[in-house]
Design an enzyme around this catalytic site. Structure first.
Site, PDB file in Angstrom:
ATOM      1  N   HIS A   1      -3.000  10.989  -8.346  1.00  0.00           N
ATOM      2  CA  HIS A   1      -3.715  11.500  -7.361  1.00  0.00           C
ATOM      3  C   HIS A   1      -4.154  10.375  -6.456  1.00  0.00           C
ATOM      4  O   HIS A   1      -4.410   9.208  -6.927  1.00  0.00           O
ATOM      5  CB  HIS A   1      -5.178  12.031  -8.447  1.00  0.00           C
ATOM      6  CG  HIS A   1      -5.713  12.936  -7.478  1.00  0.00           C
ATOM      7  ND1 HIS A   1      -6.711  12.534  -6.525  1.00  0.00           N
ATOM      8  CD2 HIS A   1      -5.741  14.376  -7.178  1.00  0.00           C
ATOM      9  CE1 HIS A   1      -7.262  13.782  -5.865  1.00  0.00           C
ATOM     10  NE2 HIS A   1      -6.643  14.728  -6.374  1.00  0.00           N
TER      11      HIS A   1
ATOM     12  N   ASP B   1      -3.216  20.500 -11.312  1.00  0.00           N
ATOM     13  CA  ASP B   1      -1.987  21.243 -11.287  1.00  0.00           C
ATOM     14  C   ASP B   1      -1.429  21.299 -12.506  1.00  0.00           C
ATOM     15  O   ASP B   1      -0.539  22.342 -12.789  1.00  0.00           O
ATOM     16  CB  ASP B   1      -1.287  21.033 -10.020  1.00  0.00           C
ATOM     17  CG  ASP B   1      -1.899  21.182  -8.704  1.00  0.00           C
ATOM     18  OD1 ASP B   1      -2.436  22.354  -8.681  1.00  0.00           O
ATOM     19  OD2 ASP B   1      -1.847  20.366  -7.845  1.00  0.00           O
TER      20      ASP B   1
HETATM   21  C1  LIG Z   1      -1.001  13.083  -5.654  1.00  0.00           C
HETATM   22  C2  LIG Z   1       0.066  11.910  -4.990  1.00  0.00           C
HETATM   23  C3  LIG Z   1       0.611  12.342  -3.472  1.00  0.00           C
HETATM   24  C4  LIG Z   1      -0.800  10.943  -4.658  1.00  0.00           C
HETATM   25  O1  LIG Z   1      -0.120   9.748  -3.813  1.00  0.00           O
HETATM   26  P1  LIG Z   1      -0.618   8.281  -3.801  1.00  0.00           P
HETATM   27  O2  LIG Z   1      -1.850   8.356  -3.316  1.00  0.00           O
HETATM   28  O3  LIG Z   1       0.288   7.809  -2.753  1.00  0.00           O
HETATM   29  O4  LIG Z   1      -0.422   7.696  -4.896  1.00  0.00           O
HETATM   30  P2  LIG Z   1      -0.758   6.103  -5.638  1.00  0.00           P
HETATM   31  O5  LIG Z   1      -0.890   5.348  -4.403  1.00  0.00           O
HETATM   32  O6  LIG Z   1      -1.898   6.301  -6.724  1.00  0.00           O
HETATM   33  O7  LIG Z   1       0.583   5.761  -6.256  1.00  0.00           O
HETATM   34  C5  LIG Z   1       0.917   4.748  -7.057  1.00  0.00           C
HETATM   35  C6  LIG Z   1       2.158   4.639  -7.857  1.00  0.00           C
HETATM   36  O8  LIG Z   1       2.352   5.705  -8.521  1.00  0.00           O
HETATM   37  C7  LIG Z   1       3.490   6.347  -8.171  1.00  0.00           C
HETATM   38  N1  LIG Z   1       3.415   7.736  -8.402  1.00  0.00           N
HETATM   39  C8  LIG Z   1       2.233   8.366  -8.103  1.00  0.00           C
HETATM   40  N2  LIG Z   1       2.269   9.671  -8.531  1.00  0.00           N
HETATM   41  C9  LIG Z   1       3.347   9.798  -9.116  1.00  0.00           C
HETATM   42  C10 LIG Z   1       4.123  10.836  -9.904  1.00  0.00           C
HETATM   43  N3  LIG Z   1       3.291  11.998 -10.001  1.00  0.00           N
HETATM   44  N4  LIG Z   1       5.146  10.577 -10.555  1.00  0.00           N
HETATM   45  C11 LIG Z   1       5.683   9.315 -10.426  1.00  0.00           C
HETATM   46  N5  LIG Z   1       5.252   8.328  -9.637  1.00  0.00           N
HETATM   47  C12 LIG Z   1       4.151   8.422  -9.220  1.00  0.00           C
HETATM   48  C13 LIG Z   1       3.578   6.098  -6.706  1.00  0.00           C
HETATM   49  O9  LIG Z   1       4.988   6.340  -6.202  1.00  0.00           O
HETATM   50  C14 LIG Z   1       3.229   4.703  -6.766  1.00  0.00           C
HETATM   51  O10 LIG Z   1       4.330   3.993  -6.997  1.00  0.00           O
HETATM   52  P3  LIG Z   1       5.130   2.635  -6.778  1.00  0.00           P
HETATM   53  O11 LIG Z   1       3.436   1.774  -6.838  1.00  0.00           O
HETATM   54  O12 LIG Z   1       5.927   1.994  -7.544  1.00  0.00           O
HETATM   55  O13 LIG Z   1       5.091   2.571  -5.217  1.00  0.00           O
HETATM   56  C15 LIG Z   1       1.000  11.519  -5.736  1.00  0.00           C
HETATM   57  O14 LIG Z   1       0.235  11.347  -7.151  1.00  0.00           O
HETATM   58  C16 LIG Z   1       2.160  12.801  -6.217  1.00  0.00           C
HETATM   59  O15 LIG Z   1       3.025  12.829  -5.585  1.00  0.00           O
HETATM   60  N6  LIG Z   1       1.692  13.419  -7.345  1.00  0.00           N
HETATM   61  C17 LIG Z   1       2.802  14.320  -7.689  1.00  0.00           C
HETATM   62  C18 LIG Z   1       2.496  15.754  -6.889  1.00  0.00           C
HETATM   63  C19 LIG Z   1       0.976  16.222  -7.449  1.00  0.00           C
HETATM   64  O16 LIG Z   1       1.030  16.661  -8.501  1.00  0.00           O
HETATM   65  N7  LIG Z   1       0.480  16.620  -6.146  1.00  0.00           N
HETATM   66  C20 LIG Z   1      -0.906  17.420  -6.727  1.00  0.00           C
HETATM   67  C21 LIG Z   1      -2.057  16.429  -6.430  1.00  0.00           C
HETATM   68  S1  LIG Z   1      -3.696  17.101  -6.849  1.00  0.00           S
END
Ligand SMILES: CC(C)(COP(=O)(O)OP(=O)(O)OC[C@H]1O[C@@H](n2cnc3c(N)ncnc32)[C@H](O)[C@@H]1OP(=O)(O)O)[C@@H](O)C(=O)NCCC(=O)NCCS
Length: 372
Positions: free
Chosen positions: A257, A308
């Site tokens: 998130h 989700d």
């Molecule tokens: C929600 C989301 C877009 C937030 O993105 P964000 O703010 O850029 O995430 P963060 O900065 O916390 O990410 C930190 C790390 O975890 C990774 N990461 C975050 N969510 C991840 C996931 N669902 N699966 C795998 N890796 C993930 C990122 O790629 C990042 O990796 P890195 O440090 O190696 O580059 C992201 O978590 C995501 O794409 N989740 C999956 C889609 C989803 O469930 N969306 C609904 C949100 S309510």
């Protein structure tokens, strides 16, 4: 240097909702989400998000009556629906349907605060009818009229599935709508507020919000989570699935998130619901698969589930087709989006952030014949 994705940037003030990402807490107008999920109805939450206080009996009855009376689609929308059912995906239908709902709105071009409120409630009232009508048409089933005796969530199940819904099913859906109702300055709400800040109309703001929600990194994640659970098939496959995906640098949908750094409080409620619903309907495997995915994703990547993940399991067991899970998110979020748009209008300044230019500077025009 700007933070990519505007992370941590405070884009505006709001009284609608608040999050503490470190503690994993969410409030609507000061009420903790778990308290509302356990005790309120979606209609009460609609009122709360729009008025910043819980309704008394008279206020709730008035709001409920207005919503019930506004469920029907205009003849114009009904004429559009067969084509939309054949030619568009559910979220594209919703985007077009909500935009088209501006035609024949009784308040027309009236942009007064009172008219905006009525338009907001009409959008909330009509969204379930749009989704159910679309689904009945695309599956060749009779389109069912809204049932004025049923509350918002139960009426949606009735229009979609064609059976008087089980009381527990209706209550479960109602709770998910509360949980999805609002979530501060998420991508779609921000989109809606940006559009509203130009003093564009309510329908334009909500149409834009639906476009933002559609993406798999935002609302599209619940559908992806269900597809993932189906692919995983058995809890014992979860570990290899997560390991493979992470090795390929692919996202695990329903995890992570932008704000929460611990368990999303909505996911905590939905997890319990998913478990109980699975036991009640005799499909415990979904909870087991999702719980196995949760354990292994936490262990391997330190990521917690978001709203989700378990919502997908709950919706699946309520009989919601997978590709209608994101439209259901929109159905619920319609409450929050419209509240934010009204809040933006009430204290507006056009939203226009700056940008950090990272291209070349001080160049001089070169005639085309002299360019390499
Ligand atoms: C929600 C989301 C877009 C937030 O993105 P964000 O703010 O850029 O995430 P963060 O900065 O916390 O990410 C930190 C790390 O975890 C990774 N990461 C975050 N969510 C991840 C996931 N669902 N699966 C795998 N890796 C993930 C990122 O790629 C990042 O990796 P890195 O440090 O190696 O580059 C992201 O978590 C995501 O794409 N989740 C999956 C889609 C989803 O469930 N969306 C609904 C949100 S309510």
């Amino acid at each position: 240097m700007t933070e990519k994705g505007l992370r941590e940037v405070v884009a505006g003030q709001t009284k609608v909702s608040d999050i503490d990402g470190a503690a994993g807490r969410l409030w609507y107008a000061g009420y903790e989400i778990g308290d509302l999920a356990a005790n309120a109805s979606f209609e009460e939450v609609v009122f709360l998000l729009h008025h910043a206080h819980l309704p008394n009996r008279e206020e709730l009855d008035e709001l409920t009556e207005f919503l019930v009376n506004e469920r029907e689609l205009s003849p114009f929308l009904l004429k559009l629906m067969p084509d939309l059912a054949q030619q568009t995906s559910p979220m594209s239908m919703l985007r077009t349907g909500i935009s088209a709902a501006s035609a024949y709105d009784p308040d027309g071009w009236d942009e007064s605060a009172e008219a905006q409120y009525r338009k907001a409630l009409r959008l909330i009232a009509k969204t379930p009818t749009l989704i159910a009508t679309y689904h009945r048409l695309r599956t060749g089933q009779e389109v069912l009229p809204p049932n004025p005796k049923l509350p918002h969530a139960a009426n949606f199940l009735w229009m979609l599935l064609g059976e008087e819904p089980d009381l527990d099913d209706a209550a479960a859906l109602d709770t998910t709508l509360i949980l999805y109702g609002d979530h501060t300055m998420n991508a779609s709400t921000f989109t809606a507020r940006v559009i509203a800040s130009t003093l564009s109309d309510m329908f334009s703001a909500i149409t834009g919000a639906i476009g933002a929600l559609k993406g798999p990194l935002h609302g599209g994640a619940n559908e992806e989570a269900q597809k993932m659970a189906e692919e995983v098939d058995k809890p014992e496959n979860a570990e290899a699935y997560v390991r493979d995906r992470l090795a390929r640098h692919e996202k695990i949908m329903g995890f992570g998130h932008a704000v929460y750094r611990t368990m999303d409080p909505r996911a905590a409620v939905l997890k319990q619901m998913c478990k109980e619903l699975g036991e009640r309907v005799g499909e415990p495997q979904w909870y087991e698969i999702y719980a196995a995915l949760e354990a292994t994703t936490l262990e391997q990547k330190g990521l917690y589930p978001n709203v989700d993940l378990y919502a997908a399991g709950v919706y699946h067991m309520l009989g919601i087709p997978t590709d209608l899970m994101t439209p259901l998110f929109a159905l619920a979020r319609m409450a929050g989006w419209t509240a934010h748009v009204r809040e933006q209008y009430a204290n507006n300044r056009i939203i226009r952030p700056g940008s950090e230019y990272v291209g070349p500077r001080d160049r001089t025009y070169v005639p085309i014949e002299e360019r390499p």
